[in-house]
Motif scaffolding. Structure first.
Motif, PDB file in Angstrom:
ATOM      1  N   VAL A   1      51.483  22.076  32.484  1.00 28.50           N
ATOM      2  CA  VAL A   1      51.083  23.243  31.549  1.00 28.50           C
ATOM      3  C   VAL A   1      49.592  23.847  31.831  1.00 28.50           C
ATOM      4  CG1 VAL A   1      52.020  24.583  29.836  1.00 28.50           C
ATOM      5  CG2 VAL A   1      54.031  23.098  29.991  1.00 28.50           C
ATOM      6  N   SER A   2      49.906  25.045  32.334  1.00 28.12           N
ATOM      7  CA  SER A   2      48.007  25.535  32.275  1.00 28.12           C
ATOM      8  C   SER A   2      48.158  26.898  31.119  1.00 28.12           C
ATOM      9  CB  SER A   2      47.167  24.991  34.232  1.00 28.12           C
ATOM     10  OG  SER A   2      45.736  25.731  34.211  1.00 28.12           O
ATOM     11  N   ASP A   3      46.449  26.437  31.427  1.00 26.90           N
ATOM     12  CA  ASP A   3      46.209  27.633  31.110  1.00 26.90           C
ATOM     13  C   ASP A   3      45.596  28.752  32.967  1.00 26.90           C
ATOM     14  OD1 ASP A   3      43.836  29.837  29.571  1.00 26.90           O
ATOM     15  OD2 ASP A   3      42.191  28.739  30.796  1.00 26.90           O
ATOM     16  N   MET A   4      45.574  30.424  32.389  1.00 24.01           N
ATOM     17  CA  MET A   4      45.222  30.707  33.702  1.00 24.01           C
ATOM     18  C   MET A   4      43.356  30.780  34.246  1.00 24.01           C
ATOM     19  SD  MET A   4      46.829  34.607  35.461  1.00 24.01           S
ATOM     20  CE  MET A   4      45.927  34.968  34.348  1.00 24.01           C
ATOM     21  N   ASP A   5      43.057  31.695  33.245  1.00 23.26           N
ATOM     22  CA  ASP A   5      41.662  32.860  32.986  1.00 23.26           C
ATOM     23  C   ASP A   5      40.962  31.201  32.965  1.00 23.26           C
ATOM     24  OD1 ASP A   5      41.469  35.529  32.198  1.00 23.26           O
ATOM     25  OD2 ASP A   5      43.431  34.083  32.225  1.00 23.26           O
ATOM     26  N   SER A   6      39.614  30.890  34.276  1.00 28.16           N
ATOM     27  CA  SER A   6      38.554  30.597  34.397  1.00 28.16           C
ATOM     28  C   SER A   6      39.170  28.594  34.921  1.00 28.16           C
ATOM     29  CB  SER A   6      37.332  30.297  33.360  1.00 28.16           C
ATOM     30  OG  SER A   6      36.949  31.609  33.099  1.00 28.16           O
ATOM     31  N   THR A   7      40.655  28.207  34.782  1.00 27.32           N
ATOM     32  CA  THR A   7      41.166  27.444  34.996  1.00 27.32           C
ATOM     33  C   THR A   7      41.939  27.130  36.438  1.00 27.32           C
ATOM     34  OG1 THR A   7      41.749  27.027  32.449  1.00 27.32           O
ATOM     35  CG2 THR A   7      42.867  25.162  34.541  1.00 27.32           C
ATOM     36  N   MET A   8      42.700  27.828  36.425  1.00 29.84           N
ATOM     37  CA  MET A   8      44.086  28.556  37.718  1.00 29.84           C
ATOM     38  C   MET A   8      43.188  29.070  38.967  1.00 29.84           C
ATOM     39  SD  MET A   8      46.009  26.662  38.351  1.00 29.84           S
ATOM     40  CE  MET A   8      45.527  24.881  37.643  1.00 29.84           C
TER      41      MET A   8
ATOM     42  N   PHE B   1      47.733  38.272  31.053  1.00 32.19           N
ATOM     43  CA  PHE B   1      48.597  39.409  30.589  1.00 32.19           C
ATOM     44  C   PHE B   1      49.299  39.718  31.493  1.00 32.19           C
ATOM     45  CE2 PHE B   1      44.215  41.392  28.741  1.00 32.19           C
ATOM     46  CZ  PHE B   1      44.786  41.185  27.709  1.00 32.19           C
ATOM     47  N   HIS B   2      50.332  39.798  31.646  1.00 36.07           N
ATOM     48  CA  HIS B   2      52.280  39.475  32.674  1.00 36.07           C
ATOM     49  C   HIS B   2      51.028  40.511  33.501  1.00 36.07           C
ATOM     50  CE1 HIS B   2      54.922  36.683  31.189  1.00 36.07           C
ATOM     51  NE2 HIS B   2      54.600  37.455  30.095  1.00 36.07           N
ATOM     52  N   HIS B   3      50.972  41.438  33.503  1.00 37.79           N
ATOM     53  CA  HIS B   3      49.580  42.043  34.820  1.00 37.79           C
ATOM     54  C   HIS B   3      49.164  41.521  35.362  1.00 37.79           C
ATOM     55  CE1 HIS B   3      50.878  45.836  31.957  1.00 37.79           C
ATOM     56  NE2 HIS B   3      51.157  46.733  33.042  1.00 37.79           N
ATOM     57  N   PHE B   4      48.670  40.412  35.596  1.00 33.33           N
ATOM     58  CA  PHE B   4      47.712  39.544  36.039  1.00 33.33           C
ATOM     59  C   PHE B   4      48.093  38.111  36.453  1.00 33.33           C
ATOM     60  CE2 PHE B   4      44.636  42.336  34.151  1.00 33.33           C
ATOM     61  CZ  PHE B   4      43.845  43.045  35.320  1.00 33.33           C
ATOM     62  N   ALA B   5      49.066  37.661  35.422  1.00 31.11           N
ATOM     63  CA  ALA B   5      49.707  35.985  35.626  1.00 31.11           C
ATOM     64  C   ALA B   5      50.383  36.623  36.316  1.00 31.11           C
ATOM     65  CB  ALA B   5      50.330  36.167  34.226  1.00 31.11           C
ATOM     66  N   ASP B   6      51.878  37.614  36.327  1.00 28.38           N
ATOM     67  CA  ASP B   6      52.626  37.417  37.118  1.00 28.38           C
ATOM     68  C   ASP B   6      52.485  37.291  38.555  1.00 28.38           C
ATOM     69  OD1 ASP B   6      54.431  37.114  34.575  1.00 28.38           O
ATOM     70  OD2 ASP B   6      55.012  39.359  35.178  1.00 28.38           O
ATOM     71  N   PRO B   7      51.565  38.134  38.979  1.00 28.36           N
ATOM     72  CA  PRO B   7      51.175  37.757  40.587  1.00 28.36           C
ATOM     73  C   PRO B   7      49.943  36.736  40.629  1.00 28.36           C
ATOM     74  CG  PRO B   7      50.038  39.700  39.450  1.00 28.36           C
ATOM     75  CD  PRO B   7      51.308  39.555  38.216  1.00 28.36           C
ATOM     76  N   VAL B   8      49.464  36.186  39.727  1.00 29.69           N
ATOM     77  CA  VAL B   8      49.273  35.259  39.956  1.00 29.69           C
ATOM     78  C   VAL B   8      50.248  33.555  40.004  1.00 29.69           C
ATOM     79  CG1 VAL B   8      47.400  33.342  38.969  1.00 29.69           C
ATOM     80  CG2 VAL B   8      46.052  35.644  39.212  1.00 29.69           C
ATOM     81  N   ALA B   9      51.171  33.892  39.168  1.00 29.44           N
ATOM     82  CA  ALA B   9      51.771  32.615  38.562  1.00 29.44           C
ATOM     83  C   ALA B   9      52.585  32.878  40.088  1.00 29.44           C
ATOM     84  CB  ALA B   9      52.603  32.886  37.815  1.00 29.44           C
ATOM     85  N   GLU B  10      53.036  33.349  40.841  1.00 29.72           N
ATOM     86  CA  GLU B  10      53.335  33.955  42.512  1.00 29.72           C
ATOM     87  C   GLU B  10      53.113  33.471  43.752  1.00 29.72           C
ATOM     88  OE1 GLU B  10      56.124  36.872  45.160  1.00 29.72           O
ATOM     89  OE2 GLU B  10      55.139  37.995  43.197  1.00 29.72           O
ATOM     90  N   GLN B  11      51.802  34.029  43.725  1.00 25.87           N
ATOM     91  CA  GLN B  11      50.719  33.038  44.573  1.00 25.87           C
ATOM     92  C   GLN B  11      51.008  32.358  44.378  1.00 25.87           C
ATOM     93  OE1 GLN B  11      47.177  35.308  44.113  1.00 25.87           O
ATOM     94  NE2 GLN B  11      46.140  34.492  46.745  1.00 25.87           N
TER      95      GLN B  11
END
Length: 266
Positions: free
Chosen positions: A55-62, A149-159
């Motif tokens: 389980v990971s944070d996104m901003d400044s981590t992934m 936000f999902h607006h960013f996280a969804d495409p980042v997760a897919e990538q």
């Protein structure tokens, strides 16, 4: 604290494994940090193995950015919003109230700005794709959980290849941000609960790894079998079982004893 053994792992290049029959993990981390900083380090009271849950944070981590700061730049408010973000990540402000304040400043920004921000500003952290792909190849379930936000996280997760995404939702009306959020806020307590729920779903013996960089990640980091702080703020770093201060995200693979020839290029 007596040392039972200290050996270089022949299958992970520059990884030094130190084994102690007894000792205090916090003291050991402090001693190693004093002598080997900057370092990539993990102290564990149990045998280190590939986790079943990541389980990971996104901003400044992934990713290398704070999405809300970059989005605010399009409204001419980056400096102001970034200052609030930094204080929240340092643990100086309540996360939820700081988030509501920052989102409120974005009212009226065209929704299409998000796509522009994504394509022009948001970039994966070095090693992120390889980390996620390799863990998944080893049977690990991967979750991206963010106070963003999902607006960013969804495409980042897919990538990056994450199996699941949990985050906040920006409210949009007539093609523009309203300055509000839809639904409950994903804060530190939600991050922790996501980790606990997913670990329980995988079974009682499932081991977990959590990574993050800010105060909002501390409960999640503490709840995991292994919590790693990535280029983190001091409070998050001190709460973790270890940290990545020197290398990129693939350093996590080395710390978990995964040989380089088993890494999945992504």
């Amino acid at each position: 604290m007596p040392v039972a053994a200290a050996v270089m792992l022949d299958f992970c290049g520059d990884v030094l494994q130190i084994m102690l029959p007894e000792g205090d993990p916090a003291t050991l981390r402090r001693v190693l940090d004093a002598h080997f900083a900057p370092s990539d380090l993990l102290v564990s009271a149990q045998e280190i193995e590939v986790p079943k849950l990541f389980v990971s944070d996104m901003d400044s981590t992934m990713i290398g950015q704070e999405c809300i700061d970059e989005l605010a730049d399009f409204a001419g408010l980056k400096e102001h919003v970034a200052a609030i973000t930094e204080r929240a990540m340092q643990g100086e402000l309540d996360f939820a109230s700081a988030l509501v304040e920052r989102v409120g400043l974005l009212a009226g920004l065209p929704e299409e700005t998000i796509a522009t921000c994504l394509s022009e500003r948001i970039r994966p952290m070095e090693g992120a794709r390889t980390l996620v792909a390799t863990l998944k190849a080893k049977g690990c379930h991967t979750v991206l959980v963010t106070g963003g936000f999902h607006h960013f996280a969804d495409p980042v997760a897919e990538q990056l290849g994450f199996d699941q995404v949990v985050g906040n939702r920006l409210a949009v009306s007539d093609g523009a941000l309203t300055g509000g959020l839809v639904g409950a806020i994903t804060d530190s307590s939600v991050k922790r609960q996501v980790l606990l729920d997913e670990a329980a779903r995988l079974g009682e013996s499932a081991t977990s790894l959590a990574t993050g960089d800010g105060a909002n990640d501390i409960p999640m980091i503490e709840a995991a079998t292994w919590g790693l702080a990535y280029r983190a703020k001091p409070k998050a770093r001190s709460a973790a079982d270890g940290w990545i201060d020197r290398g990129d995200l693939t350093s996590i693979l080395s710390l978990f004893g995964i040989p380089r020839d088993e890494w999945v290029a992504a």
